[in-house]
Design an enzyme around this catalytic site. Structure first.
Site, PDB file in Angstrom:
ATOM      1  N   CYS A 115       0.634  -1.275  -0.037  1.00  0.00           N
ATOM      2  CA  CYS A 115       0.170   0.042  -0.150  1.00  0.00           C
ATOM      3  C   CYS A 115       0.981   1.186  -0.019  1.00  0.00           C
ATOM      4  O   CYS A 115       0.318   2.280  -0.233  1.00  0.00           O
ATOM      5  CB  CYS A 115      -0.905  -0.060   1.190  1.00  0.00           C
ATOM      6  N   GLY A 409       0.778  -3.457   4.767  1.00  0.00           N
ATOM      7  CA  GLY A 409       0.623  -4.956   5.046  1.00  0.00           C
ATOM      8  C   GLY A 409       1.771  -5.498   5.270  1.00  0.00           C
ATOM      9  O   GLY A 409       2.797  -5.358   4.480  1.00  0.00           O
TER      10      GLY A 409
END
Length: 421
Positions: A115, A409
């Site tokens: 991300c 993540g």
């Protein structure tokens, strides 16, 4: 660059197991000279038929045009992408560059920091300039999550299927949203933060509505008109122009959201409405050296003042923006009191609220135009979206320092500090 002292530098590939896939349908650092993004398409929405390469190419061409940058001047292309959903994904950055008209001699690199990938392209572009390897770089991020493929294990499919067995497909989208090391879906990491920081379901619903409503107010004021490049889609009914984000629901209310079931945990905080939207989209930033700005008469929008990438506990990965923001500000000799705008990617309401509590953020200058809960979170593109938005906001506000950040993540956080020029 002084970012670390000891690093692990590895490479790995199992080509025998290659899967079968089914389409799921500062002056020193560099000046930000222009940025554009596609409107963000909803899951299975208008942009589902465009590959991540198509989306990034459109955003890059638009950014080059907006910044009055001749493509022939580009030295390197960096493109962030997470779930490689298109057939040409291994060539993504190279194809984006060539299709955007940059010279064949220009280099290309596809980046996956999950991300944080869109932010990472800006960082790598800046490092390349600081090291003297380039003067003008394309720094983009792109994702088509609608097309995330279903996969067959190459070892199971290529070398024979035993009698009485069958081939099982995996959903690459779900795999991408689950940390297999800790066996933790991203939604559970948000639930872990909700428990640690005593964040309630009601607080999450209220924040989700805030995201939607602030986006709606900004849309009415034309805030996003300066950063969205309309994209034409050819369909059975002719040409459709997509010029507005598709995912937002500004009409929603806390009462409506309170009726939704929690997704990951009984009586939990995360619902479909308080999680970031699964979406398609791309953004592109043109980064240039001070020398290039002067030589080619470019008009910079902002300067990259500093950056930071930090690691954290994978089971509460959403807290990653906290050490990243603190580190980036420390490098720049600043504190949060010096910051005029903060944008933290809204992976989940609980995750954002945990960061806001830990940093004691002033919400009057934080995510004031919505975020990933309303706009959506096309994984590799969100950092590009946030950087583009913060840079454009220097044109329309009085602030001097803007900070953008995201959780990652697996347990990381990333942040950049932009300053007015």
């Amino acid at each position: 660059m002084g970012d670390s002292k000891i690093n692990v530098c590895a490479g790995s590939e199992n080509m025998s197991a290659a899967p079968f896939q089914l389409d799921g349908n500062a002056a020193r650092w560099g000046f930000h000279c222009s940025s554009e993004k596609d409107a963000i398409g909803s899951f299975g929405g208008s942009l589902k038929g465009l590959t991540a390469t198509d989306l990034a190419t459109h955003a890059t061409k638009s950014a080059l045009t907006a910044g009055n940058v001749d493509p022939s001047l580009v030295d390197s292309i960096f493109v962030g992408n997470v779930i490689q959903s298109s057939p040409d994904a291994p060539y993504l950055a190279r194809h984006v560059g060539l299709r955007s008209g940059v010279p064949q001699a220009a280099t290309a690199l596809t980046i996956n920091r999950l991300c944080g990938s869109g932010f990472e392209t800006v960082i790598q572009g800046a490092i390349s300039i600081a090291m003297g390897d380039s003067k003008i770089n394309v720094c983009a991020g792109s994702e088509n999550m609608s097309a995330a493929p279903f996969q067959l294990d190459g070892n199971a499919a290529r070398w024979g299927v035993a009698l009485g067995t069958n081939l099982k497909m995996r959903d690459s989208l779900w795999d991408g949203l689950t940390d297999s090391y800790t066996q933790t879906p991203m939604g559970i990491t948000a639930e872990n933060l909700a428990e640690k920081y005593a964040i309630t379901r009601e607080e999450c619903d209220e924040f989700a509505v805030r995201s939607q409503q602030t986006w709606g107010e900004a849309e009415k004021k034309g805030v996003f008109d300066y950063e969205i490049s309309p994209i034409e889609i050819e369909g059975r009914k002719g040409t459709k122009i997509v010029e507005m984000d598709e995912h937002p629901r500004p009409e929603t209310t806390v009462d409506k959201l309170s009726k939704l079931k929690s997704v990951f945990k009984n009586d939990g905080t995360v619902t479909a409405a308080s999680a970031s939207g699964i979406c398609d989209g791309a953004g592109s930033i043109i980064l240039a050296s001070e020398e290039a700005v002067k030589e080619h008469g470019l008009k910079p929008m902002a300067r990259l003042r500093s950056y930071q990438v930090s690691g954290c506990d994978p089971t509460i990965m959403g807290i990653g923006p906290v050490p990243a923001i603190q580190g980036a500000l420390d490098k720049a000799g600043l504190t949060l009191a010096d910051v005029d705008r903060v944008e933290i990617n809204e992976a989940f309401a609980a995750q954002f609220l945990a960061c806001a509590k830990e940093l004691d953020l002033d919400m009057s200058k934080t995510n004031i135009h919505g975020g990933a809960i309303s706009i959506g979170h096309p994984l590799g593109a969100s950092g590009s979206r946030i950087v583009a938005h913060l840079a454009n906001e220097f044109k329309h506000s009085d602030g001097n320092i803007h900070v953008g950040a995201a959780c990652i993540g697996g347990g990381q956080g990333i942040a950049v500090v932009l300053e007015r020029v």
